[in-house]
Scaffold this motif. Sequence first.
Motif, PDB file in Angstrom:
ATOM      1  N   LEU A 172       0.812  -1.294  -0.163  1.00  0.00           N
ATOM      2  CA  LEU A 172       0.074  -0.120   0.014  1.00  0.00           C
ATOM      3  C   LEU A 172       0.730   1.065  -0.077  1.00  0.00           C
ATOM      4  O   LEU A 172       2.091   1.200   0.501  1.00  0.00           O
ATOM      5  N   ALA A 173       0.575   2.408  -0.832  1.00  0.00           N
ATOM      6  CA  ALA A 173       1.282   3.603  -0.451  1.00  0.00           C
ATOM      7  C   ALA A 173       0.410   4.183  -0.635  1.00  0.00           C
ATOM      8  O   ALA A 173      -0.738   4.491  -0.949  1.00  0.00           O
ATOM      9  N   GLU A 174       0.161   5.096   0.006  1.00  0.00           N
ATOM     10  CA  GLU A 174      -0.134   6.518   0.613  1.00  0.00           C
ATOM     11  C   GLU A 174       0.393   8.021   0.223  1.00  0.00           C
ATOM     12  O   GLU A 174       1.907   8.126   1.293  1.00  0.00           O
ATOM     13  N   PRO A 175      -0.488   9.648   0.785  1.00  0.00           N
ATOM     14  CA  PRO A 175       0.648  10.508   0.140  1.00  0.00           C
ATOM     15  C   PRO A 175       0.775  10.414   2.292  1.00  0.00           C
ATOM     16  O   PRO A 175       0.538  10.592   2.794  1.00  0.00           O
ATOM     17  N   GLY A 176       1.882  10.933   2.348  1.00  0.00           N
ATOM     18  CA  GLY A 176       2.916  11.191   3.466  1.00  0.00           C
ATOM     19  C   GLY A 176       2.950  13.169   3.405  1.00  0.00           C
ATOM     20  O   GLY A 176       1.949  13.553   3.306  1.00  0.00           O
ATOM     21  N   GLU A 177       3.814  12.800   4.507  1.00  0.00           N
ATOM     22  CA  GLU A 177       4.398  14.648   4.727  1.00  0.00           C
ATOM     23  C   GLU A 177       4.747  15.584   3.421  1.00  0.00           C
ATOM     24  O   GLU A 177       5.616  14.904   2.712  1.00  0.00           O
ATOM     25  N   GLY A 178       3.981  16.168   3.068  1.00  0.00           N
ATOM     26  CA  GLY A 178       4.653  17.388   2.091  1.00  0.00           C
ATOM     27  C   GLY A 178       4.322  16.778   0.463  1.00  0.00           C
ATOM     28  O   GLY A 178       2.835  16.152   0.652  1.00  0.00           O
ATOM     29  N   GLN A 179       4.908  16.642   0.082  1.00  0.00           N
ATOM     30  CA  GLN A 179       5.233  15.335  -1.714  1.00  0.00           C
ATOM     31  C   GLN A 179       5.251  14.170  -1.438  1.00  0.00           C
ATOM     32  O   GLN A 179       5.298  13.967  -2.163  1.00  0.00           O
ATOM     33  N   ALA A 180       6.036  13.794  -0.458  1.00  0.00           N
ATOM     34  CA  ALA A 180       6.735  11.964  -0.342  1.00  0.00           C
ATOM     35  C   ALA A 180       5.443  11.471   0.146  1.00  0.00           C
ATOM     36  O   ALA A 180       4.115  11.735   0.283  1.00  0.00           O
ATOM     37  N   PHE A 181       5.002  10.069  -0.369  1.00  0.00           N
ATOM     38  CA  PHE A 181       4.834   8.951  -0.566  1.00  0.00           C
ATOM     39  C   PHE A 181       5.628   7.746   0.570  1.00  0.00           C
ATOM     40  O   PHE A 181       6.783   8.270   0.912  1.00  0.00           O
ATOM     41  N   LEU A 182       4.838   7.038   1.205  1.00  0.00           N
ATOM     42  CA  LEU A 182       4.653   6.063   2.268  1.00  0.00           C
ATOM     43  C   LEU A 182       3.804   5.215   1.656  1.00  0.00           C
ATOM     44  O   LEU A 182       2.959   4.175   1.241  1.00  0.00           O
ATOM     45  N   THR A 183       5.082   4.130   1.482  1.00  0.00           N
ATOM     46  CA  THR A 183       4.855   2.731   0.744  1.00  0.00           C
ATOM     47  C   THR A 183       4.792   1.734   1.859  1.00  0.00           C
ATOM     48  O   THR A 183       6.151   1.904   2.679  1.00  0.00           O
ATOM     49  N   ARG A 184       4.029   1.047   2.381  1.00  0.00           N
ATOM     50  CA  ARG A 184       3.789  -0.310   2.982  1.00  0.00           C
ATOM     51  C   ARG A 184       3.761  -1.591   2.997  1.00  0.00           C
ATOM     52  O   ARG A 184       3.129  -1.703   1.774  1.00  0.00           O
ATOM     53  N   SER A 227       9.635   6.141   2.495  1.00  0.00           N
ATOM     54  CA  SER A 227       8.794   7.164   2.797  1.00  0.00           C
ATOM     55  C   SER A 227       9.860   7.626   1.122  1.00  0.00           C
ATOM     56  O   SER A 227      10.665   7.139   0.937  1.00  0.00           O
ATOM     57  N   GLY A 228       8.748   8.077   0.992  1.00  0.00           N
ATOM     58  CA  GLY A 228       9.469   8.892  -0.702  1.00  0.00           C
ATOM     59  C   GLY A 228       9.156   7.342  -2.236  1.00  0.00           C
ATOM     60  O   GLY A 228       9.085   6.550  -1.705  1.00  0.00           O
ATOM     61  N   GLN A 229       9.218   8.168  -3.498  1.00  0.00           N
ATOM     62  CA  GLN A 229       8.957   7.210  -3.996  1.00  0.00           C
ATOM     63  C   GLN A 229       9.942   7.781  -5.633  1.00  0.00           C
ATOM     64  O   GLN A 229      10.115   6.498  -5.997  1.00  0.00           O
ATOM     65  N   GLN A 230      10.930   8.415  -5.046  1.00  0.00           N
ATOM     66  CA  GLN A 230      12.153   8.616  -5.728  1.00  0.00           C
ATOM     67  C   GLN A 230      14.029   8.037  -5.829  1.00  0.00           C
ATOM     68  O   GLN A 230      13.878   7.375  -4.923  1.00  0.00           O
ATOM     69  N   ASP A 231      13.654   7.946  -7.123  1.00  0.00           N
ATOM     70  CA  ASP A 231      15.550   7.043  -6.597  1.00  0.00           C
ATOM     71  C   ASP A 231      15.278   5.764  -6.168  1.00  0.00           C
ATOM     72  O   ASP A 231      15.868   5.935  -5.566  1.00  0.00           O
ATOM     73  N   CYS A 232      14.418   4.394  -6.234  1.00  0.00           N
ATOM     74  CA  CYS A 232      14.204   3.472  -6.009  1.00  0.00           C
ATOM     75  C   CYS A 232      15.359   2.838  -5.918  1.00  0.00           C
ATOM     76  O   CYS A 232      15.479   2.113  -4.358  1.00  0.00           O
ATOM     77  N   LEU A 233      16.284   2.351  -7.189  1.00  0.00           N
ATOM     78  CA  LEU A 233      17.159   1.880  -6.851  1.00  0.00           C
ATOM     79  C   LEU A 233      18.048   2.156  -6.798  1.00  0.00           C
ATOM     80  O   LEU A 233      18.959   1.061  -5.969  1.00  0.00           O
ATOM     81  N   LEU A 234      18.745   3.699  -6.588  1.00  0.00           N
ATOM     82  CA  LEU A 234      19.611   3.645  -6.002  1.00  0.00           C
ATOM     83  C   LEU A 234      19.594   4.383  -4.319  1.00  0.00           C
ATOM     84  O   LEU A 234      20.696   3.838  -3.901  1.00  0.00           O
ATOM     85  N   ARG A 235      17.857   3.637  -4.208  1.00  0.00           N
ATOM     86  CA  ARG A 235      18.584   3.620  -2.342  1.00  0.00           C
ATOM     87  C   ARG A 235      18.372   2.348  -2.188  1.00  0.00           C
ATOM     88  O   ARG A 235      17.650   1.854  -0.802  1.00  0.00           O
ATOM     89  N   GLY A 236      18.229   1.376  -2.960  1.00  0.00           N
ATOM     90  CA  GLY A 236      18.275   0.083  -2.268  1.00  0.00           C
ATOM     91  C   GLY A 236      16.873  -1.036  -2.256  1.00  0.00           C
ATOM     92  O   GLY A 236      16.908  -1.636  -1.779  1.00  0.00           O
ATOM     93  N   TYR A 237      16.190  -0.248  -3.364  1.00  0.00           N
ATOM     94  CA  TYR A 237      15.202  -1.008  -3.124  1.00  0.00           C
ATOM     95  C   TYR A 237      14.378  -1.332  -4.425  1.00  0.00           C
ATOM     96  O   TYR A 237      15.125  -0.846  -5.720  1.00  0.00           O
ATOM     97  N   LEU A 238      13.313  -1.682  -5.166  1.00  0.00           N
ATOM     98  CA  LEU A 238      12.544  -2.372  -6.513  1.00  0.00           C
ATOM     99  C   LEU A 238      11.609  -1.447  -6.742  1.00  0.00           C
ATOM    100  O   LEU A 238      10.969  -0.512  -5.884  1.00  0.00           O
ATOM    101  N   ASP A 239      11.586  -1.204  -7.462  1.00  0.00           N
ATOM    102  CA  ASP A 239      10.852  -0.440  -9.087  1.00  0.00           C
ATOM    103  C   ASP A 239       9.067  -1.454  -8.734  1.00  0.00           C
ATOM    104  O   ASP A 239       9.477  -2.175  -9.260  1.00  0.00           O
ATOM    105  N   ALA A 240       8.668  -1.203  -8.402  1.00  0.00           N
ATOM    106  CA  ALA A 240       6.368  -1.353  -8.323  1.00  0.00           C
ATOM    107  C   ALA A 240       5.829  -0.518  -9.124  1.00  0.00           C
ATOM    108  O   ALA A 240       5.899   0.328  -8.792  1.00  0.00           O
ATOM    109  N   ARG A 241       4.683  -0.453 -10.002  1.00  0.00           N
ATOM    110  CA  ARG A 241       3.965   0.565 -10.462  1.00  0.00           C
ATOM    111  C   ARG A 241       2.306   0.172 -10.030  1.00  0.00           C
ATOM    112  O   ARG A 241       2.194  -1.175 -10.395  1.00  0.00           O
ATOM    113  N   PHE A 242       2.264   0.577  -9.057  1.00  0.00           N
ATOM    114  CA  PHE A 242       1.174   1.412  -7.977  1.00  0.00           C
ATOM    115  C   PHE A 242      -0.021   0.710  -8.769  1.00  0.00           C
ATOM    116  O   PHE A 242      -0.069   2.106  -9.792  1.00  0.00           O
TER     117      PHE A 242
END
Length: 138
Positions: free
Chosen positions: A39-51, A103-118
């Motif tokens: 699940l992803a939802e809007p977080g603080e400011g422009q950031a998204f929180l994914t869980r 927190s955040g949806q930018q640069d997933c791979l650079l931050r060590g995460y996987l990229d997914a399309r929600f």
Amino acid sequence: MKRIRCAALAGSILLAGAAGAAAELRLCNQSFEVLNVALAEPGEGQAFLTRGWWRVAPNQCATLQRESLGSRYYYVFATDVFGNDVLAGSIPMCVAPRRFEISGQQDCLLRGYLDARFAEIDTGMQSSWTIFVTPRPN
């Protein structure tokens, strides 16, 4: 791979007549696959929180958020147990192989995460919402 369609129905309609029903976001798996859900939802400011991950067996439901919904749009991604996309959309977000909160949806791979399309879910500003994942007819 079976095709899956997602249909959303306002939780207020589903909960009509249920006294004291809690406001929440739920996903009900009406497919034949065991789903791993994020699940992803809007977080603080422009950031998204994914869980994630919630594991949802066929003909079962999972509560993704227990409190009243504070946003019109939520974003959901689901795979089967083999990692194949079952519920996907076009909104890029970050996920991880194991339980995560990012927190955040930018640069997933650079931050060590996987990229997914929600997939975007429009709750229409309801306080409760249920997402149904059902198999598509062949």
